[in-house]
Design a protein around this motif. Sequence first.
Motif, PDB file in Angstrom:
ATOM      1  N   ARG A  18       1.349 -37.142  10.269  1.00 17.15           N
ATOM      2  CA  ARG A  18       1.002 -38.736  10.011  1.00 17.15           C
ATOM      3  C   ARG A  18       1.703 -39.466  10.254  1.00 17.15           C
ATOM      4  NH1 ARG A  18      -3.806 -37.596  11.327  1.00 17.15           N
ATOM      5  NH2 ARG A  18      -4.381 -39.339  10.369  1.00 17.15           N
ATOM      6  N   THR A  19       2.368 -39.480  11.490  1.00 17.60           N
ATOM      7  CA  THR A  19       3.558 -40.288  11.915  1.00 17.60           C
ATOM      8  C   THR A  19       3.128 -41.125  12.963  1.00 17.60           C
ATOM      9  OG1 THR A  19       5.361 -38.966  11.093  1.00 17.60           O
ATOM     10  CG2 THR A  19       5.769 -40.777  13.089  1.00 17.60           C
ATOM     11  N   ALA A  20       3.403 -42.621  13.122  1.00 16.12           N
ATOM     12  CA  ALA A  20       3.308 -43.322  14.089  1.00 16.12           C
ATOM     13  C   ALA A  20       4.741 -43.487  14.631  1.00 16.12           C
ATOM     14  CB  ALA A  20       2.811 -44.706  13.814  1.00 16.12           C
ATOM     15  N   ILE A  21       4.815 -43.364  16.257  1.00 18.58           N
ATOM     16  CA  ILE A  21       5.981 -43.430  16.708  1.00 18.58           C
ATOM     17  C   ILE A  21       6.013 -44.691  17.701  1.00 18.58           C
ATOM     18  CG2 ILE A  21       7.751 -42.583  18.420  1.00 18.58           C
ATOM     19  CD1 ILE A  21       5.513 -40.036  16.862  1.00 18.58           C
ATOM     20  N   VAL A  22       7.053 -45.720  17.510  1.00 21.69           N
ATOM     21  CA  VAL A  22       6.736 -46.975  18.099  1.00 21.69           C
ATOM     22  C   VAL A  22       7.882 -47.241  19.146  1.00 21.69           C
ATOM     23  CG1 VAL A  22       6.958 -49.307  17.607  1.00 21.69           C
ATOM     24  CG2 VAL A  22       5.994 -47.824  15.845  1.00 21.69           C
ATOM     25  N   ALA A  23       7.169 -47.447  20.394  1.00 24.13           N
ATOM     26  CA  ALA A  23       7.826 -47.870  21.497  1.00 24.13           C
ATOM     27  C   ALA A  23       7.418 -49.224  22.266  1.00 24.13           C
ATOM     28  CB  ALA A  23       8.014 -46.752  22.532  1.00 24.13           C
ATOM     29  N   PHE A  24       8.144 -49.804  23.139  1.00 26.64           N
ATOM     30  CA  PHE A  24       7.703 -51.012  23.494  1.00 26.64           C
ATOM     31  C   PHE A  24       7.360 -51.163  25.138  1.00 26.64           C
ATOM     32  CE2 PHE A  24       9.648 -51.671  19.683  1.00 26.64           C
ATOM     33  CZ  PHE A  24       8.673 -52.530  19.083  1.00 26.64           C
ATOM     34  N   SER A  25       7.135 -49.828  25.845  1.00 25.23           N
ATOM     35  CA  SER A  25       6.695 -49.896  27.253  1.00 25.23           C
ATOM     36  C   SER A  25       5.718 -48.820  27.426  1.00 25.23           C
ATOM     37  CB  SER A  25       7.962 -49.600  28.187  1.00 25.23           C
ATOM     38  OG  SER A  25       8.441 -48.595  28.151  1.00 25.23           O
ATOM     39  N   ALA A  26       4.826 -48.945  28.386  1.00 23.71           N
ATOM     40  CA  ALA A  26       3.915 -47.904  28.665  1.00 23.71           C
ATOM     41  C   ALA A  26       4.625 -46.542  28.963  1.00 23.71           C
ATOM     42  CB  ALA A  26       2.903 -48.406  29.807  1.00 23.71           C
ATOM     43  N   ASP A  27       5.505 -46.674  30.064  1.00 22.14           N
ATOM     44  CA  ASP A  27       6.426 -45.546  30.438  1.00 22.14           C
ATOM     45  C   ASP A  27       6.953 -44.555  29.282  1.00 22.14           C
ATOM     46  OD1 ASP A  27       5.726 -46.015  32.804  1.00 22.14           O
ATOM     47  OD2 ASP A  27       7.408 -46.701  33.570  1.00 22.14           O
ATOM     48  N   GLU A  28       7.572 -45.405  28.208  1.00 20.54           N
ATOM     49  CA  GLU A  28       8.189 -44.843  27.075  1.00 20.54           C
ATOM     50  C   GLU A  28       7.209 -44.146  26.127  1.00 20.54           C
ATOM     51  OE1 GLU A  28      11.779 -43.468  24.946  1.00 20.54           O
ATOM     52  OE2 GLU A  28      11.120 -44.180  26.961  1.00 20.54           O
ATOM     53  N   VAL A  29       6.001 -44.758  25.709  1.00 17.83           N
ATOM     54  CA  VAL A  29       5.030 -44.448  25.044  1.00 17.83           C
ATOM     55  C   VAL A  29       4.355 -43.218  25.874  1.00 17.83           C
ATOM     56  CG1 VAL A  29       2.532 -44.604  24.375  1.00 17.83           C
ATOM     57  CG2 VAL A  29       4.222 -46.706  24.065  1.00 17.83           C
ATOM     58  N   PHE A  47      10.518 -56.797  25.471  1.00 16.34           N
ATOM     59  CA  PHE A  47      10.328 -57.834  26.245  1.00 16.34           C
ATOM     60  C   PHE A  47       9.223 -58.995  25.667  1.00 16.34           C
ATOM     61  CE2 PHE A  47       8.761 -60.037  30.109  1.00 16.34           C
ATOM     62  CZ  PHE A  47      10.117 -60.793  30.580  1.00 16.34           C
ATOM     63  N   ASP A  48       9.648 -60.074  25.334  1.00 25.18           N
ATOM     64  CA  ASP A  48       8.539 -60.888  24.694  1.00 25.18           C
ATOM     65  C   ASP A  48       7.867 -61.744  25.644  1.00 25.18           C
ATOM     66  OD1 ASP A  48      10.498 -62.636  25.448  1.00 25.18           O
ATOM     67  OD2 ASP A  48      11.088 -63.261  23.328  1.00 25.18           O
ATOM     68  N   GLY A  49       8.062 -61.411  27.025  1.00 18.38           N
ATOM     69  CA  GLY A  49       7.464 -62.302  28.017  1.00 18.38           C
ATOM     70  C   GLY A  49       8.448 -63.277  28.649  1.00 18.38           C
ATOM     71  N   TYR A  50       9.689 -63.461  28.110  1.00 17.29           N
ATOM     72  CA  TYR A  50      10.822 -64.213  28.893  1.00 17.29           C
ATOM     73  C   TYR A  50      12.028 -63.537  28.631  1.00 17.29           C
ATOM     74  CZ  TYR A  50       7.254 -67.868  27.599  1.00 17.29           C
ATOM     75  OH  TYR A  50       6.095 -68.891  27.493  1.00 17.29           O
ATOM     76  N   GLN A  51      12.288 -62.763  27.594  1.00 22.54           N
ATOM     77  CA  GLN A  51      13.525 -61.932  27.704  1.00 22.54           C
ATOM     78  C   GLN A  51      13.576 -60.573  26.957  1.00 22.54           C
ATOM     79  OE1 GLN A  51      16.480 -64.305  25.658  1.00 22.54           O
ATOM     80  NE2 GLN A  51      15.006 -64.643  24.093  1.00 22.54           N
ATOM     81  N   TYR A  52      14.228 -59.731  27.201  1.00 21.79           N
ATOM     82  CA  TYR A  52      14.484 -58.575  26.255  1.00 21.79           C
ATOM     83  C   TYR A  52      15.380 -58.865  25.273  1.00 21.79           C
ATOM     84  CZ  TYR A  52      12.608 -55.227  29.817  1.00 21.79           C
ATOM     85  OH  TYR A  52      11.799 -54.472  30.519  1.00 21.79           O
ATOM     86  N   ARG A  53      14.820 -58.473  23.772  1.00 20.54           N
ATOM     87  CA  ARG A  53      15.711 -58.796  22.765  1.00 20.54           C
ATOM     88  C   ARG A  53      15.238 -57.850  21.699  1.00 20.54           C
ATOM     89  NH1 ARG A  53      12.046 -60.444  19.051  1.00 20.54           N
ATOM     90  NH2 ARG A  53      10.131 -61.473  19.685  1.00 20.54           N
ATOM     91  N   ASN A  54      16.518 -57.799  20.689  1.00 16.03           N
ATOM     92  CA  ASN A  54      15.911 -56.912  19.336  1.00 16.03           C
ATOM     93  C   ASN A  54      15.096 -57.582  18.602  1.00 16.03           C
ATOM     94  OD1 ASN A  54      17.927 -55.015  20.059  1.00 16.03           O
ATOM     95  ND2 ASN A  54      19.608 -56.243  19.017  1.00 16.03           N
TER      96      ASN A  54
END
Length: 872
Positions: free
Chosen positions: A176-187, A253-260
């Motif tokens: 019952r874990t959700a693994i979170v990533a921020f690109s389709a390739d990584e997902v 990537f928030d639409g303008y830049q990569y950031r934490n």
Amino acid sequence: MNIQPKPSQPLILSGRDVTAVLGPTNTGKTHLAIERMVSHDTGIIGLPLRLLAREVYTRVCEKVGASKVALITGEEKIVPASARYSVCTVEAMPRETDAAFVAIDEVQLAGDLERGHIFTHRILHLRGRQETLLLGAATMHGILQRLLKGVSVVTRPRLSHLAYAGSKKLTRLPRRTAIVAFSADEVYAIAELIRRQQGGAAVVLGALSPRTRNAQVEIFQSGDVDYLVATDAIGMGLNLDLEHVAFAQNRKFDGYQYRNLTAAELGQIAGRAGRHLRDGTFGVTGQVDPFDEDLVKKIEGHDFDPVKVLQWRTADFDFASLDALKRSIETNAPVEELTRALPAVDAQALEHLSRDADIRTLATGRERVALLWEACALPDYRKIAPAQHADLIASIYMDLARHGHVDENYMAEQVRRADTTDGDIDTLSHRIAQIRTWTFVSNRPGWLADQLHWQEKTREIEDRLSDALHERLTKRFVDRRTSVLMRRLRENTMPEAEISPTGTVLVEGHHVGELQGFRFTADQSAGGEDAKAVRTAAQKALAAEFEARAERFAACANGDLALGSDGVLRWIGAPIGTLVAGDEALKPRLVLLADEQLTGPARDKVAARAERFVNFQIESLLKPLVDLKNAEQLTGIARGIAFQLVEHFGLINRRDIAEEMKSLDQEGRAALRRLGVRFGAYHVFVPALIKPAPAGLVTLLWALKSDGKDKPGFGDVVHALASGRTSVVIDPAFDKTFYKLAGYRNLGRRAVRVDILERLADLIRPATNWKPGLGQRPDGAYDGHAFMVTPPMMSILGATADDMEEILKGLGYRAEPKPAAEVKAKLDALDNAAREAAAAKLAAEEAARAAQAAEAHAVATDTVVEATIEGS
């Protein structure tokens, strides 16, 4: 409402009947909003995602009935005639309303660089007649109080505890874990790994259609899979049965830049772990460094930096001209708590279009400029370059401006291109983005002549594409078999097994491997936990099958068994055991090919039946050798020759035992002949062994004893014997021993079957010019036995003249050249003799036929005479 305060002063907006309900995730804010809305006679609620809007729409319908609830998004409108409540995406909320109740969810998104100005506008200007609720994170407390005079703020505590669980490997994450990533390739990469190790994962990305996301969430919620791989789309109010959230990435990537990600963003996502009163955990995995103590403290305590500024864009657009519209969009924010938003997709599109001469020609006057701005609101679902998106808007706008609606032929062609469910995940995702564009177009009032038709058409296509995409995602990232098996094993229930006649093993209807004989081979596509689940399920399910098979095998007929040339014993095609060398060549050992589950009496029964069949094969096919080995009646030289025949598997060159042959008496010869031994001119051998089946078994037994199964030629020479070849060209790559074992003798470049060589001897013997006192010399050659090679000699060997010379030399003969005339005369004499013999034979046959005819005539005449006498 048109507000124009002084730049440094707070907005003077009435906070009467406005309540901000703030707090972390899992505080019941959305549930409260639904309850409050249905307590009024009318109401509107705005949500950040179309997916979440669908979920809330369903919940409201369950409370008051579908006939009273409308769903309004950019791509979908369900508006019953008697609707009293509207569930919308924030972008689709009206600018003004007469509804008694208004709620806006996730108001902290007013700080988002891309969509924030829309949330800010709704927060500042949209009000219910009786009650307005603003729902969101506690970080909005201060700024809402500064912007909304007299707003009532209610904070709600989280219903369960959220704790940091540190770093864990992907393969060791809890259920019952959700693994979170921020690109389709990584997902996709993570989901593929989870499938191999744990049986499968659901996938949720913002780019998926709501229908696909709902279907993926459902396979997680139903327990078909225990893992969800997602982007931060899960942070926006999706109600999931999560116990743990693991961050595989913490940059986006928030639409303008990569950031934490900020602490508040991490907290919003991590907060999805734990539901109602059940606690949840969060942590990191993969390449993400463990969170520092300060960050952990903020997330666990829901203590984040307050939002200090909201994104803002004027709602007072000037449509006098294109330039006037652009200037109005660039209006600066009226107070410090608001900042002018960066150009959104619509503003970027307007900028591109304003440089197009054709557009500038059309966009004159307030109505045409307002229409262009309305067209620029088309979302960029395809995530293409701003210029390409602007080109699409230009095509739509020119149709609207010139014809009053979008050209339906153009619309039909665009829809047709998307109307196919072929292709992979990326292809289907691209088509869904295309059709969502035209779904949006079909839902814009007045844009199409036959709006209802296109709404139904685009919705039907999007649903079909979404279903196909869900099917592809499930097929790629979910191993249904393993998920079912893992669930059964957790429940400690016995899986239902089915074994087909061909040995295919199905557990709970899923293919898990093959059962051949007494050995189970798991599906090779399984790995990690998958393979473990398959093995465990198979062991439980097949335990009784081994016992039943052992009984059937012990009672089977010889016809069901076969011993192959490779030494493998098979039962109706399935391998049961394999032969290995024993202490004696004629007594190999049998090693069972069976799993450890075949034990005790069952294994003993199988071993006994298998050994009995192997012994039967040796005793029947190689009976002459067995008899020679056990012939106690043989004595002296005869017994020695028998021993050598057994050692050499029934074939000895006569010259190799010349001394023994001189000493062998007639009684010994007769005894050996009775045991199947033939004494030929060149060999002492057992003719019964020069057959494919015995020769194959002999070859196998020698190979086992001599580690020869891997030597070149093993089995190939026996195949030549089986094809009926009397002689074959020797393959230099083959081990020459195999030719002898198959009953051939190597002579020059050919190997000739030994029984054929003895027939050759029978042809040579009458053709020799034998003289008394001449015989075999010490070197093995013969004196005084001169003969001429004839065509029949070459014919039975299948040899050429050159081959014959090599063959005869190998047998000990010397070639002697003769003058051509003498050879011709000899051949002519042989031909004449053959013709005379043939003529004499023909004459004899004709005389015999004539005699038979005369005798038959006489019999017939006697019969007639007797019949006449009898008649008179």
